[in-house]
Design a protein around this motif. Sequence first.
Motif, PDB file in Angstrom:
ATOM      1  N   ALA A  49       0.860  -1.190   0.000  1.00  0.00           N
ATOM      2  CA  ALA A  49       0.000   0.000   0.000  1.00  0.00           C
ATOM      3  C   ALA A  49       0.890   1.231   0.000  1.00  0.00           C
ATOM      4  O   ALA A  49       2.117   1.142   0.028  1.00  0.00           O
ATOM      5  CB  ALA A  49      -0.908  -0.005   1.217  1.00  0.00           C
ATOM      6  N   ASP A  50       0.263   2.405  -0.020  1.00  0.00           N
ATOM      7  CA  ASP A  50       0.989   3.665   0.113  1.00  0.00           C
ATOM      8  C   ASP A  50       0.133   4.625   0.915  1.00  0.00           C
ATOM      9  O   ASP A  50      -0.937   4.253   1.412  1.00  0.00           O
ATOM     10  CB  ASP A  50       1.368   4.239  -1.257  1.00  0.00           C
ATOM     11  N   SER A  51       0.578   5.867   1.035  1.00  0.00           N
ATOM     12  CA  SER A  51      -0.145   6.829   1.874  1.00  0.00           C
ATOM     13  C   SER A  51      -1.550   7.122   1.365  1.00  0.00           C
ATOM     14  O   SER A  51      -2.425   7.520   2.140  1.00  0.00           O
ATOM     15  CB  SER A  51       0.659   8.129   1.984  1.00  0.00           C
ATOM     16  N   ARG A 166       0.507 -10.745  -6.243  1.00  0.00           N
ATOM     17  CA  ARG A 166       0.135 -10.883  -7.656  1.00  0.00           C
ATOM     18  C   ARG A 166      -1.148 -10.098  -7.937  1.00  0.00           C
ATOM     19  O   ARG A 166      -2.113 -10.187  -7.168  1.00  0.00           O
ATOM     20  CB  ARG A 166      -0.081 -12.354  -8.005  1.00  0.00           C
ATOM     21  N   GLN A 167      -1.135  -9.356  -9.013  1.00  0.00           N
ATOM     22  CA  GLN A 167      -2.274  -8.480  -9.311  1.00  0.00           C
ATOM     23  C   GLN A 167      -3.578  -9.255  -9.446  1.00  0.00           C
ATOM     24  O   GLN A 167      -4.636  -8.777  -9.014  1.00  0.00           O
ATOM     25  CB  GLN A 167      -2.009  -7.676 -10.583  1.00  0.00           C
ATOM     26  N   ASP A 168      -3.531 -10.444 -10.040  1.00  0.00           N
ATOM     27  CA  ASP A 168      -4.754 -11.215 -10.239  1.00  0.00           C
ATOM     28  C   ASP A 168      -5.310 -11.785  -8.930  1.00  0.00           C
ATOM     29  O   ASP A 168      -6.471 -12.203  -8.876  1.00  0.00           O
ATOM     30  CB  ASP A 168      -4.529 -12.345 -11.250  1.00  0.00           C
ATOM     31  N   LEU A 169      -4.502 -11.774  -7.878  1.00  0.00           N
ATOM     32  CA  LEU A 169      -4.937 -12.299  -6.580  1.00  0.00           C
ATOM     33  C   LEU A 169      -5.120 -11.197  -5.530  1.00  0.00           C
ATOM     34  O   LEU A 169      -5.543 -11.470  -4.412  1.00  0.00           O
ATOM     35  CB  LEU A 169      -3.912 -13.317  -6.060  1.00  0.00           C
ATOM     36  N   PHE A 170      -4.787  -9.970  -5.924  1.00  0.00           N
ATOM     37  CA  PHE A 170      -4.730  -8.876  -4.950  1.00  0.00           C
ATOM     38  C   PHE A 170      -6.074  -8.631  -4.263  1.00  0.00           C
ATOM     39  O   PHE A 170      -6.137  -8.543  -3.032  1.00  0.00           O
ATOM     40  CB  PHE A 170      -4.250  -7.595  -5.639  1.00  0.00           C
ATOM     41  N   ARG A 171      -7.131  -8.505  -5.040  1.00  0.00           N
ATOM     42  CA  ARG A 171      -8.418  -8.140  -4.422  1.00  0.00           C
ATOM     43  C   ARG A 171      -8.874  -9.199  -3.431  1.00  0.00           C
ATOM     44  O   ARG A 171      -9.263  -8.882  -2.301  1.00  0.00           O
ATOM     45  CB  ARG A 171      -9.488  -7.927  -5.491  1.00  0.00           C
ATOM     46  N   LYS A 172      -8.833 -10.448  -3.818  1.00  0.00           N
ATOM     47  CA  LYS A 172      -9.292 -11.526  -2.926  1.00  0.00           C
ATOM     48  C   LYS A 172      -8.455 -11.565  -1.655  1.00  0.00           C
ATOM     49  O   LYS A 172      -8.987 -11.747  -0.555  1.00  0.00           O
ATOM     50  CB  LYS A 172      -9.226 -12.864  -3.648  1.00  0.00           C
ATOM     51  N   ALA A 176     -10.931  -7.577  -0.357  1.00  0.00           N
ATOM     52  CA  ALA A 176     -12.123  -8.257  -0.871  1.00  0.00           C
ATOM     53  C   ALA A 176     -13.388  -7.422  -0.784  1.00  0.00           C
ATOM     54  O   ALA A 176     -14.327  -7.611  -1.569  1.00  0.00           O
ATOM     55  CB  ALA A 176     -12.326  -9.579  -0.134  1.00  0.00           C
ATOM     56  N   ASP A 177     -13.450  -6.478   0.163  1.00  0.00           N
ATOM     57  CA  ASP A 177     -14.653  -5.653   0.330  1.00  0.00           C
ATOM     58  C   ASP A 177     -14.499  -4.264  -0.283  1.00  0.00           C
ATOM     59  O   ASP A 177     -15.294  -3.363  -0.013  1.00  0.00           O
ATOM     60  CB  ASP A 177     -15.032  -5.536   1.806  1.00  0.00           C
ATOM     61  N   VAL A 178     -13.480  -4.096  -1.111  1.00  0.00           N
ATOM     62  CA  VAL A 178     -13.266  -2.840  -1.833  1.00  0.00           C
ATOM     63  C   VAL A 178     -13.824  -3.010  -3.245  1.00  0.00           C
ATOM     64  O   VAL A 178     -13.667  -4.081  -3.844  1.00  0.00           O
ATOM     65  CB  VAL A 178     -11.754  -2.504  -1.889  1.00  0.00           C
ATOM     66  N   PRO A 179     -14.507  -1.997  -3.810  1.00  0.00           N
ATOM     67  CA  PRO A 179     -15.029  -2.109  -5.174  1.00  0.00           C
ATOM     68  C   PRO A 179     -13.958  -2.593  -6.150  1.00  0.00           C
ATOM     69  O   PRO A 179     -12.780  -2.222  -6.032  1.00  0.00           O
ATOM     70  CB  PRO A 179     -15.495  -0.687  -5.488  1.00  0.00           C
ATOM     71  N   LYS A 180     -14.375  -3.402  -7.106  1.00  0.00           N
ATOM     72  CA  LYS A 180     -13.442  -4.073  -8.010  1.00  0.00           C
ATOM     73  C   LYS A 180     -12.505  -3.110  -8.725  1.00  0.00           C
ATOM     74  O   LYS A 180     -11.288  -3.339  -8.799  1.00  0.00           O
ATOM     75  CB  LYS A 180     -14.224  -4.898  -9.039  1.00  0.00           C
ATOM     76  N   GLN A 181     -13.043  -2.021  -9.263  1.00  0.00           N
ATOM     77  CA  GLN A 181     -12.208  -1.076 -10.005  1.00  0.00           C
ATOM     78  C   GLN A 181     -11.175  -0.422  -9.091  1.00  0.00           C
ATOM     79  O   GLN A 181     -10.003  -0.267  -9.459  1.00  0.00           O
ATOM     80  CB  GLN A 181     -13.074  -0.008 -10.671  1.00  0.00           C
ATOM     81  N   GLN A 182     -11.592  -0.052  -7.893  1.00  0.00           N
ATOM     82  CA  GLN A 182     -10.665   0.566  -6.945  1.00  0.00           C
ATOM     83  C   GLN A 182      -9.587  -0.421  -6.516  1.00  0.00           C
ATOM     84  O   GLN A 182      -8.402  -0.072  -6.422  1.00  0.00           O
ATOM     85  CB  GLN A 182     -11.425   1.083  -5.723  1.00  0.00           C
ATOM     86  N   ALA A 183      -9.987  -1.679  -6.269  1.00  0.00           N
ATOM     87  CA  ALA A 183      -9.017  -2.698  -5.879  1.00  0.00           C
ATOM     88  C   ALA A 183      -8.024  -2.962  -6.998  1.00  0.00           C
ATOM     89  O   ALA A 183      -6.831  -3.222  -6.736  1.00  0.00           O
ATOM     90  CB  ALA A 183      -9.738  -3.984  -5.497  1.00  0.00           C
ATOM     91  N   SER A 184      -8.474  -2.877  -8.235  1.00  0.00           N
ATOM     92  CA  SER A 184      -7.588  -3.067  -9.382  1.00  0.00           C
ATOM     93  C   SER A 184      -6.513  -1.983  -9.420  1.00  0.00           C
ATOM     94  O   SER A 184      -5.333  -2.257  -9.675  1.00  0.00           O
ATOM     95  CB  SER A 184      -8.396  -3.063 -10.681  1.00  0.00           C
ATOM     96  N   LEU A 185      -6.906  -0.742  -9.137  1.00  0.00           N
ATOM     97  CA  LEU A 185      -5.941   0.355  -9.086  1.00  0.00           C
ATOM     98  C   LEU A 185      -4.957   0.166  -7.926  1.00  0.00           C
ATOM     99  O   LEU A 185      -3.757   0.424  -8.057  1.00  0.00           O
ATOM    100  CB  LEU A 185      -6.673   1.690  -8.930  1.00  0.00           C
ATOM    101  N   MET A 186      -5.460  -0.306  -6.801  1.00  0.00           N
ATOM    102  CA  MET A 186      -4.600  -0.564  -5.649  1.00  0.00           C
ATOM    103  C   MET A 186      -3.576  -1.644  -5.975  1.00  0.00           C
ATOM    104  O   MET A 186      -2.412  -1.558  -5.552  1.00  0.00           O
ATOM    105  CB  MET A 186      -5.440  -0.979  -4.440  1.00  0.00           C
ATOM    106  N   ALA A 187      -3.995  -2.652  -6.737  1.00  0.00           N
ATOM    107  CA  ALA A 187      -3.087  -3.738  -7.106  1.00  0.00           C
ATOM    108  C   ALA A 187      -1.941  -3.226  -7.959  1.00  0.00           C
ATOM    109  O   ALA A 187      -0.783  -3.626  -7.792  1.00  0.00           O
ATOM    110  CB  ALA A 187      -3.852  -4.837  -7.839  1.00  0.00           C
ATOM    111  N   VAL A 188      -2.255  -2.337  -8.879  1.00  0.00           N
ATOM    112  CA  VAL A 188      -1.241  -1.801  -9.787  1.00  0.00           C
ATOM    113  C   VAL A 188      -0.279  -0.868  -9.052  1.00  0.00           C
ATOM    114  O   VAL A 188       0.927  -0.848  -9.332  1.00  0.00           O
ATOM    115  CB  VAL A 188      -1.905  -1.066 -10.967  1.00  0.00           C
TER     116      VAL A 188
END
Length: 269
Positions: A49-51, A166-172, A176-188
């Motif tokens: 994560a970051d700030s 791994r980005q494909d496993l990050f959200r899960k 897991a309770d963060v909206p998919k698009q936001q979690a995708s940005l967090m993964a990157v």
Amino acid sequence: MRVRISKVVALAAAFVLTGTASFSGATAAVAGAHVQPKPTIVLVHGAFADSASWSGVIERLQQRGYPVVAAANPLRGLSSDAAYVRTVIDSVKGPIVLAGHSYGGAVMTNAAAGDPDVKALVYIAAFAPDKGESALELSNKFPGSTLGGTLAPVALGDGTNDLHIRQDLFRKQFAADVPKQQASLMAVTQRPIRDAALSEGSGEPAWKMIPSWFLVAGADLNIPVEAQRWMAERAGSRGTVEIRKASHAVGVSQPRPVADLIVRAAIAR
């Protein structure tokens, strides 16, 4: 005669009003002298994560009038990360409340030790190690963490590795309770942590001298829930909040209760 009486009455009224105004001003000044400034909230993010992960919490703290500083945790080594966060703390004037997420809890545990300006510690789904304990040791103390199988190491050339999820496993795994698009940005945008940081033993823990509060993420797959509860009890938590379905990224998915707990710690006496 009437004119003279009127002038006398006017002068008397002016004197009374002036005296009243001066008295009120003095009262206000005295009252103001007893108003305590709000502590500065210093936030310490963890691994992967970051700030920016504190953005929702920061917004709510600022709405309540708290000054906030979000430290950029280097994620290189526990002692060196703590030394950096200590410089951030030293730059803040007045009382401080430290809040740490995940590995950031271990960092603040070391950074705040012996600092009289730090009035409270708030652990948000975070490690609260005792002397000699590492984040890796605490995450394995109880069953439930599935983090190890999601990590992708990158060799650094000095025998250590940077770790990221791994980005494909990050959200899960993490959000897991963060909206998919936001979690995708967090993964990157996740920041990797050097593996040595997770295995480095802690120094003297600040929670033995500074009051602490804990938020337990009930659906955390990084730090086992039982480990979070155990650390809170061991530290003598003055207030523990558990959010049953919250992922490890509880500060992103549930910023309001996180901010509420920080404020609770800030106003405690």
